[in-house]
Design an enzyme around this catalytic site. Structure first.
Site, short mmCIF file in Angstrom:
data_model
loop_
_atom_site.label_atom_id
_atom_site.label_comp_id
_atom_site.label_asym_id
_atom_site.label_seq_id
_atom_site.Cartn_x
_atom_site.Cartn_y
_atom_site.Cartn_z
CG HIS A 23 37.54 43.53 43.48
ND1 HIS A 23 37.32 44.84 43.14
CD2 HIS A 23 36.38 42.87 43.27
CE1 HIS A 23 36.07 44.98 42.74
NE2 HIS A 23 35.48 43.80 42.81
CD GLU A 78 44.45 34.38 40.56
OE1 GLU A 78 45.20 35.20 39.98
OE2 GLU A 78 44.16 33.28 40.07
#
Length: 169
Positions: free
Chosen positions: A98, A95
């Site tokens: 990263h 989400e």
């Protein structure tokens, strides 16, 4: 070519360089181990199938995919007799951003190792949107990217050997 149009486990054994004396290293991420272990096993099995000797295969583990470039560099420095190294990892979209940072960093790192080092490093990192996509590419319906990477390692090891021959003549 999209993976959906190719079986990653298919290779022409008869037209590969002789792997009997090749020494291949694997650096395997421990993150998503059900995927990375399958990728490693696919690569290992392919090498044995084409004549590589089990004792000539070296394996190191690292915590995650972002650590792959560092460990591959250390493997290049520690095992100058290696003919190729396969970096095995798996990054699945989450989400946050990263995913993007990890994928960009490790891709850039492995590319730099190939440009600056003498031992080829093969990119065997699945960067998928879902775990199901990774499963399909690590021994599932699309075959095994580890197998494809091991065959690429053999081919690049032979290219390295041929380049040294031409340079010395």
């Amino acid at each position: 070519m999209a993976t959906s149009e190719k079986n990653l486990s298919v290779y022409d054994k008869e037209n590969l360089p002789d792997a009997k004396d090749m020494k291949i290293g694997f650096v395997v991420s421990e993150w998503n181990p059900e995927i990375t272990e399958s990728l490693f096993q696919g690569g290992f099995d392919a090498l044995i199938d084409v004549g590589a000797i089990k004792e000539n295969i070296v394996r190191w583990n690292v915590p995650g995919s972002f650590e792959l470039p560092y460990a591959c560099k250390k493997m290049q420095e520690s095992f100058e007799m290696l003919d190729a190294i396969v970096a095995v990892g798996n990054v699945i979209q989450g989400e946050t951003k990263h995913f993007d940072f990890v994928c960009q960093g490790l891709t850039q790192g492995i590319m730099e190792l190939n440009l600056k080092g003498d031992i080829p490093v093969i990119f065997c990192v699945l960067t998928d949107n879902t775990k199901a996509q990774s499963e399909a590419r690590s021994g599932g319906i699309h075959g095994n990217k580890g197998t494809e990477a091991a065959i690429a390692a053999i081919k690049m090891a032979q290219l390295r050997k041929d380049a040294k021959f031409y340079k010395s003549n």
